[in-house]
Design an enzyme around this catalytic site. Structure first.
Site, PDB file in Angstrom:
ATOM      1  N   CYS A 135      25.733 -16.103  19.518  1.00 32.90           N
ATOM      2  CA  CYS A 135      27.008 -15.600  19.017  1.00 32.90           C
ATOM      3  C   CYS A 135      26.779 -14.154  18.573  1.00 32.90           C
ATOM      4  O   CYS A 135      25.700 -13.608  18.789  1.00 32.90           O
ATOM      5  CB  CYS A 135      27.592 -16.468  17.902  1.00 32.90           C
ATOM      6  SG  CYS A 135      26.649 -16.508  16.389  1.00 32.90           S
ATOM      7  N   CYS A 207      30.632 -17.401  21.274  1.00 33.31           N
ATOM      8  CA  CYS A 207      31.512 -16.303  20.892  1.00 33.31           C
ATOM      9  C   CYS A 207      31.978 -15.600  22.162  1.00 33.31           C
ATOM     10  O   CYS A 207      31.169 -15.311  23.050  1.00 33.31           O
ATOM     11  CB  CYS A 207      30.742 -15.350  19.972  1.00 33.31           C
ATOM     12  SG  CYS A 207      31.491 -13.737  19.735  1.00 33.31           S
ATOM     13  N   CYS A 214      26.050 -11.035  27.437  1.00 33.87           N
ATOM     14  CA  CYS A 214      24.885 -11.906  27.561  1.00 33.87           C
ATOM     15  C   CYS A 214      24.014 -11.463  28.737  1.00 33.87           C
ATOM     16  O   CYS A 214      24.499 -11.322  29.863  1.00 33.87           O
ATOM     17  CB  CYS A 214      25.337 -13.348  27.765  1.00 33.87           C
ATOM     18  SG  CYS A 214      23.974 -14.533  27.827  1.00 33.87           S
TER      19      CYS A 214
END
Length: 272
Positions: A135, A207, A214
C-alpha cells in the site's frame, strides 16, 4: 425422506442461477474472483462494449454480489470488487433449495492451515508460499494484512508488507490488531524497493495508487489487487477506529479466500 423448500426459496435460487449463469456475467465474476478490476479493464477482458459491460455489472451490483467504488488514484476510474462471501452463501442456498445434501459447507480454516503445514502422510513442500502486501504508507492496511495472513496461514505462509511512501505505523492499526490478539507494535514500515529483487508467489496491492507504481518482481508472481480504502483517510477528522475495524474485517475475509486459493493451487500441483 422428502425435501421441500418454500416457493420463495426456490424462486430465489432460480433467479440467482440465472443471474450468475449468464455468459457475460460469468466472465465478469471469474475475472473479479481473481482481482479487483476497473470497469474499463473488465470491458477489455470480456470483449464487450462498455455500455453492455456496465449493464451486467449493474445486475450483479443490484444482487449484492459486486461493489463499486471510485479509485483513490484517479476519481475518473471505478474499481469493482466481488463479494465472495455473499456469492458463497447464495450458491449454498441455491444448492439447498434443490436438496438438503447439496448445501455447500466450506472447509474450516484451521483444517486448511494444517493442510498448508502438511498433514500426516503428505510430504511437506520445499518452500513456504510467499505473499507481499503493498500500500502507499505501509502504516495500516498492508501491516494488518501481513499480520492476519501470518496468523491464519501458519508455517506454510511467509507474509511481508511494504509501501511506496512509508510512514509511521498508525496507532489504530496497532489497536485493532491487538483487539484481535495480534501485536504489531514493533513492526517497521518498509519501502517496496527492499523487496524488488525478491521472489514472491503473490503480490497483492491494497491501494489504488500503489497499484499504478508497482514494479515488476522476479519469477512472475500472481499480481492481485484489492481496492480497499485507507481507513485513516476514510475517517479524517473523526474517530477512525470503526474504519480500521471494518478494514480488518474485510482483510480477514479476503485472506481466508486467498488461503483457499493457495491450498487448491498447492493440491493441484501435487496431483499433476
Amino acid at each position: 425422506m422428502s425435501h421441500t423448500t418454500s416457493p420463495e426459496a426456490q424462486a430465489a435460487a432460480s433467479g440467482f442461477l440465472r443471474l450468475a449463469g449468464h455468459p457475460v456475467r460469468w466472465q465478469l465474476l471469474g475475472e473479479l474472483a481473481r482481482s479487483d478490476r476497473q470497469v474499463r479493464e473488465l470491458t477489455a477482458l470480456v470483449g464487450q462494449r462498455q455500455s453492455l459491460t456496465s449493464y451486467h455489472l449493474g445486475q450483479l451490483r443490484a444482487a449484492g454480489l459486486v461493489t463499486m467504488r471510485r479509485s483513490s488514484a484517479d476519481g475518473r476510474d471505478t474499481y469493482c470488487s466481488l463479494n465472495l462471501a455473499a456469492y458463497r452463501e447464495r450458491l449454498a442456498e441455491s444448492g439447498a433449495a434443490l436438496h438438503a445434501g447439496l448445501r455447500l459447507v466450506p472447509t474450516e480454516l484451521p483444517q486448511l492451515a494444517e493442510g498448508l503445514g502438511g498433514p500426516p502422510g503428505r510430504p511437506p513442500a520445499q518452500s513456504a508460499v510467499r505473499v507481499l502486501f503493498l500500500c502507499t504508507g505501509n502504516s495500516s492496511r498492508s501491516q494488518m494484512a501481513e499480520a492476519i495472513l501470518g496468523r491464519l496461514g501458519g508455517s506454510r505462509i511467509e507474509a511481508a508488507s511494504a509501501g511506496s511512501h512509508p510512514k509511521d505505523l498508525h496507532p489504530n492499526a496497532v489497536r485493532v490488531m491487538r483487539e484481535r490478539g495480534m501485536d504489531i507494535s514493533g513492526a517497521r514500515s518498509k519501502h517496496l524497493s527492499e523487496f524488488a529483487e525478491q521472489r514472491f508467489d503473490y503480490v497483492i496491492s491494497l491501494c489504488d495508487r500503489v497499484r499504478e507504481v508497482c514494479p515488476d518482481f522476479p519469477g512472475a508472481p500472481a499480481m492481485v489487487h484489492w481496492s480497499i480504502p485507507d481507513p485513516a483517510a476514510e475517517a479524517a477528522g473523526q474517530d477512525s477506529h470503526p474504519a480500521f475495524v471494518r478494514t480488518a474485517e474485510e482483510l480477514n475475509t479476503r485472506i481466508q479466500f486467498l488461503l483457499y486459493a493457495i491450498e487448491y493451487s498447492q493440491t493441484s500441483s501435487e496431483r499433476s
